[in-house]
Enzyme design. Structure first.
Site, short mmCIF file in Angstrom:
data_model
loop_
_atom_site.label_atom_id
_atom_site.label_comp_id
_atom_site.label_asym_id
_atom_site.label_seq_id
_atom_site.Cartn_x
_atom_site.Cartn_y
_atom_site.Cartn_z
N CYS A 38 8.48 3.65 1.30
CA CYS A 38 7.50 3.61 0.26
C CYS A 38 6.97 5.23 -0.19
O CYS A 38 6.66 5.78 0.72
CB CYS A 38 6.23 3.11 0.62
SG CYS A 38 5.05 3.19 -0.56
N CYS A 62 3.24 5.87 -0.72
CA CYS A 62 2.19 5.73 0.50
C CYS A 62 2.94 5.35 1.43
O CYS A 62 3.83 5.83 2.30
CB CYS A 62 0.86 5.40 0.12
SG CYS A 62 1.03 3.70 -0.49
N SER A 63 2.61 3.89 1.70
CA SER A 63 3.13 3.23 3.12
C SER A 63 3.13 1.89 2.60
O SER A 63 2.94 0.93 3.71
CB SER A 63 2.42 3.57 4.21
OG SER A 63 0.84 3.56 3.81
N CYS A 64 3.52 1.40 1.53
CA CYS A 64 3.54 -0.23 1.33
C CYS A 64 4.61 -0.84 2.33
O CYS A 64 5.63 -0.20 2.58
CB CYS A 64 3.71 -0.40 -0.29
SG CYS A 64 2.58 0.03 -1.30
#
Lengths: 218, 104
Positions: free
Chosen positions: A122, A125-127
């Protein structure tokens, strides 16, 4: 409490605490205090329910994790009909297993083959597909991984110990708030006749992100 | 990478995560909105140093969440500062080993 009092306390330096000889409870870190303050404000306003917070933490610490994704992968290895259905309609099949919910509304399953190796990142961000893999590891959230996976995927994979034949194409999938990915790794050799439960033990978290391979059977 | 890693390294990481998820589920904001805001903070922080995805990740999370709470008037910086002071005072005045609680 007045602002001035809170400021005075805030000015205490760690060495001052020696005077107290730890007679009082250990003071949490600054961010931890702020988070506690936020929780109290929101609770007092009736915006959140502390019991719901506990439920969320318990879920992600104890219930939801890569074992869910591993079961999906193992079933796909074990049963060609399941595998075909999973690739055709991932959400329908995953929901039937009960692995839906937060951050799992839209998940696509991408299959590794001798020709194509998939890896997931991602960049924003951090999906991450929480219902299948839990909360992402810190390396997944690091700048290094997020930036370099797209630019130099083979170098990143090599750092994870994943080396691929030159002829294998690397495909990088960039997750978003709307779409997350689960890598379906290739079934290890020598696993013919194994049960779904035993196959699931070979499926590592990293193999479902594309930064690792499944374990070989013992 | 084979050693199991803790899901949250510090309790406050879990707490801020749960607060955000919980408030999202009340319909206070959409997850896409959160992702946009959080991505922007990470990008801003990443300009000055390389983020390791641990403490600095949750520091960015906390900053984003506080700004969101302020903007939507769920919790102003003054309200948070006041309660933060109360919690600090409670910790400093509670005997070691006793549960720390806020008075009303």
């Amino acid at each position: 409490m007045s602002q001035s009092n809170s400021k005075k306390l805030g000015e205490l330096m760690p060495h001052d605490h020696h005077d107290h000889d730890h007679a009082h409870a250990v003071l949490p870190s600054e961010p931890a205090l702020r988070v506690k303050a936020i929780e109290t404000v929101l609770t007092r306003k009736g915006l959140i329910d502390p019991a719901a917070l506990d439920e969320i933490i318990d879920t992600y610490q104890n219930k939801v994790g890569p074992q869910n994704g591993a079961l999906v992968v193992a079933k796909a290895w074990h049963d060609d009909t399941f595998r075909a259905a999973l690739l055709a309609d991932p959400m329908g099949v995953i929901a039937e297993l009960g692995f839906y919910g937060r951050q799992g509304e839209h998940v696509d399953v991408v299959e590794n083959t001798p020709d194509t190796h998939n890896m997931v990142v991602c960049t924003l961000c951090s999906c991450y597909p929480w219902p299948l893999l839990g909360i992402p590891p810190s390396w997944y959230k690091s700048d290094a991984y997020r930036a370099r996976s797209v630019r130099e995927p083979r170098a990143v994979l090599a750092e994870f110990g994943v080396t691929l034949p030159e002829t294998t194409k690397v495909r990088v999938w960039d997750s978003t708030a709307e779409m997350r990915y689960l890598v379906l790794p290739m079934r290890p050799k020598g696993t013919e006749g194994m049960t779904v439960q035993d196959l699931a033990k070979l499926v590592t978290r990293d193999s479902m992100i594309g930064t690792g391979f499944p374990k070989d059977p013992a | 990478m084979s050693k199991p890693e803790p899901i949250f390294y510090e309790p406050w990481h879990a707490q801020i995560f749960a607060l955000t998820v919980c408030l999202n589920e009340t319909g206070a904001f959409t997850w896409s909105d959160w992702v946009d805001r959080f991505s922007a903070t990470l990008k801003k922080h990443g300009l000055t140093k390389e983020l390791n995805g641990g403490d600095d990740y949750f520091a960015a999370w906390l900053e984003t969440f506080q700004a969101l709470l302020h903007e939507k008037n769920f919790a102003t910086p003054d309200q948070v500062a006041e309660l933060r002071g109360l919690w600090e005072a409670a910790y400093l005045s509670t005997p070691h080993g006793d549960p720390v609680q806020l008075g009303d």
